[in-house]
Design an enzyme around this catalytic site. Structure first.
Site, PDB file in Angstrom:
ATOM      1  N   TRP A 150       0.996  -1.242   0.036  1.00  0.00           N
ATOM      2  CA  TRP A 150      -0.143  -0.231   0.174  1.00  0.00           C
ATOM      3  C   TRP A 150       0.905   1.231  -0.025  1.00  0.00           C
ATOM      4  CZ3 TRP A 150      -1.091  -4.157   2.958  1.00  0.00           C
ATOM      5  CH2 TRP A 150      -2.128  -4.870   2.688  1.00  0.00           C
ATOM      6  N   HIS A 174      -6.961   1.842   2.074  1.00  0.00           N
ATOM      7  CA  HIS A 174      -8.264   0.903   1.870  1.00  0.00           C
ATOM      8  C   HIS A 174      -9.324   1.107   2.717  1.00  0.00           C
ATOM      9  CE1 HIS A 174      -5.700  -2.282   4.290  1.00  0.00           C
ATOM     10  NE2 HIS A 174      -5.669  -1.042   5.105  1.00  0.00           N
ATOM     11  N   ARG A 200      -3.798   5.899  -3.061  1.00  0.00           N
ATOM     12  CA  ARG A 200      -2.399   5.232  -3.364  1.00  0.00           C
ATOM     13  C   ARG A 200      -1.632   6.231  -3.754  1.00  0.00           C
ATOM     14  NH1 ARG A 200      -3.514  -0.628  -3.269  1.00  0.00           N
ATOM     15  NH2 ARG A 200      -5.394  -0.726  -1.688  1.00  0.00           N
ATOM     16  N   GLN A 214     -13.443   1.851  -2.924  1.00  0.00           N
ATOM     17  CA  GLN A 214     -13.665   0.440  -2.376  1.00  0.00           C
ATOM     18  C   GLN A 214     -14.982   0.133  -1.721  1.00  0.00           C
ATOM     19  OE1 GLN A 214     -10.299  -0.717  -0.145  1.00  0.00           O
ATOM     20  NE2 GLN A 214      -8.993  -1.276  -1.925  1.00  0.00           N
ATOM     21  N   VAL A 257      -6.227 -11.405   6.845  1.00  0.00           N
ATOM     22  CA  VAL A 257      -7.028 -12.727   6.612  1.00  0.00           C
ATOM     23  C   VAL A 257      -6.296 -13.854   6.599  1.00  0.00           C
ATOM     24  CG1 VAL A 257      -9.014 -11.630   5.482  1.00  0.00           C
ATOM     25  CG2 VAL A 257      -6.973 -12.173   4.117  1.00  0.00           C
ATOM     26  N   ALA A 311     -14.035 -11.290   5.079  1.00  0.00           N
ATOM     27  CA  ALA A 311     -14.016  -9.863   4.990  1.00  0.00           C
ATOM     28  C   ALA A 311     -13.774  -9.720   3.645  1.00  0.00           C
ATOM     29  CB  ALA A 311     -12.945  -9.132   5.966  1.00  0.00           C
TER      30      ALA A 311
HETATM   31  N1  DAH Z   1      -7.968  -4.025   1.870  1.00  0.00           N
HETATM   32  C1  DAH Z   1      -7.455  -4.811   0.469  1.00  0.00           C
HETATM   33  C2  DAH Z   1      -6.788  -3.884  -0.201  1.00  0.00           C
HETATM   34  O1  DAH Z   1      -7.007  -2.715  -0.421  1.00  0.00           O
HETATM   35  C3  DAH Z   1      -8.560  -5.519  -0.007  1.00  0.00           C
HETATM   36  C4  DAH Z   1      -8.905  -6.620   0.897  1.00  0.00           C
HETATM   37  C5  DAH Z   1      -8.314  -7.860   0.854  1.00  0.00           C
HETATM   38  C6  DAH Z   1     -10.058  -6.217   1.726  1.00  0.00           C
HETATM   39  C7  DAH Z   1      -8.818  -8.788   1.852  1.00  0.00           C
HETATM   40  C8  DAH Z   1     -10.447  -7.378   2.785  1.00  0.00           C
HETATM   41  C9  DAH Z   1      -9.794  -8.587   2.491  1.00  0.00           C
HETATM   42  O2  DAH Z   1     -11.434  -7.088   3.360  1.00  0.00           O
HETATM   43  O3  DAH Z   1     -10.146  -9.457   3.296  1.00  0.00           O
HETATM   44  O4  DAH Z   1      -5.707  -4.309  -1.177  1.00  0.00           O
END
Ligand code: DAH
Length: 343
Positions: A150, A174, A200, A214, A257, A311
């Site tokens: 990120w 995010h 970003r 998102q 996760v 998630a």
């Molecule tokens: N936050 C991640 C991103 O911006 C995307 C994401 C991945 C969100 C896995 C989630 C997850 O809730 O379980 O790249």
């Protein structure tokens, strides 16, 4: 009294107020003619007989002249007010410019609709985040190479001290920090989505911009498994693309996760035959997802032996690009009305 002079005077009045004053001057309570008329009764009969008809005639003529002038003045007044009220019903109308919903908002609204129909609650979080919510609490420790996933816009440091939580400010990279904010203040079971702008610090091209949108989802309860996730996300994509797409999961790494996946969707642009939008593979990555990592539950004080959850984070812009066959993400943010008016 010269009736000719009196009539001239009456006809010279240019409004009703002046006309009334002129009338009173002769025939009001103390009007000169009225006084004479009243005095008639005190005259000897002969004189009265001789004078009365003349005075009566004068009175009639003055009254008549005043009535005539009043009629004329009223007519003029009405005419001029009508003139100022004229409406040209043949004139072309003034076009009212109506705004309309931005394509990204449209897609976002539709997503909200589908998820709320599946029992998810809509919640919100801030765009300016602390390092704790954006990274640490999501199991992305300082100095861990995963942070490089990120590219971050850091904000000038503020004096916000906390012994345990990293308070440096940034633009959220995010929507995942909203998971933490929500779990900190709510118990399981829960089903939430949140959507919004993320940032970003990276070079922009047709499929990347420094800002995009998102939609984050989180479901926590007892006995939640990947099967629940597949069912929810399958319903979601079917609802969004009217049943025309297939989904598949591919293993992927996200620190918050375990296991983690990328969700692939069959390309709606070419019916999975292969086209430039899906790089000729027939499949597109549309979201990251997984089962919530125990460290995330620990960060918010949940009992990791009690609950499980899944998630996911969906790229709204990508979905909108697929839905409307748009080939450059930057068009969403350019403010070009020629582009926006097509939706
Ligand atoms: N936050 C991640 C991103 O911006 C995307 C994401 C991945 C969100 C896995 C989630 C997850 O809730 O379980 O790249």
């Amino acid at each position: 009294m010269d009736i000719g002079e009196i009539k001239k005077e009456i006809l010279s009045k240019s409004n009703l107020k002046e006309l009334d004053a002129a009338h009173k001057k002769y025939l009001g309570k103390n009007g000169s003619l009225n006084v004479e008329l009243k005095a008639l009764k005190d005259l000897p009969p002969d004189e009265r007989k001789a004078k009365a008809p003349e005075l009566q005639r004068l009175k009639r003529e003055i009254d008549a002249a005043v009535v005539e002038r009043a009629g004329y003045l009223k007519r003029k007044e009405i005419e001029s007010s009508l003139e100022s009220e004229i409406i040209d019903i043949t004139a072309p109308g003034v076009k009212i410019e109506m705004g309309h919903i931005h394509p990204l908002t449209k897609v976002q609204d539709r997503m909200n609709e589908i998820f709320t129909s599946l029992g998810f609650e809509i919640v919100e979080g801030p765009e300016v985040e602390t390092e704790w919510y954006n990274f640490d609490a999501l199991n992305i420790p300082e100095d861990h190479p995963a942070r490089d996933m990120w590219d971050t816009f850091w904000l000038a440091p503020e004096n916000r001290e906390s012994e345990t939580k990293n308070q440096n400010l940034l633009l959220r990279t995010h929507t995942s920090p909203v998971q933490i904010r929500y779990m900190e203040t709510h118990h399981s079971p829960l089903r939430i989505i949140t959507s919004g702008r993320v940032f970003r610090h990276e070079a922009s091209d047709a499929s990347h911009d420094i800002q995009f949108h998102q939609l984050e989802g989180l479901m926590v309860d007892k006995n939640i498994t990947v099967a629940n996730f597949k069912a929810v996300i399958g319903e979601f994509l079917k609802g969004l693309f009217a049943g025309k797409v297939q989904t598949r999961l591919r293993p992927a790494y996200f620190p918050f996760v375990e296991p983690g996946f990328e969700v692939m969707m069959s390309c709606a642009n070419c019916d999975a035959k292969g086209c430039p939008v899906c790089s000729k593979t027939g499949w597109l990555e549309v979201m990251g997802a997984g089962m919530v990592h125990p460290n995330v539950f620990k960060a918010v004080g949940y009992d990791v032996n009690e609950v499980q959850g899944f998630a996911f984070g969906i790229g709204i812009d990508r979905i909108a690009m697929m839905k409307y066959k748009i080939d450059d993400i930057r068009l969403f943010y350019g403010g070009d009305l020629k582009f926006l008016r097509q939706f």
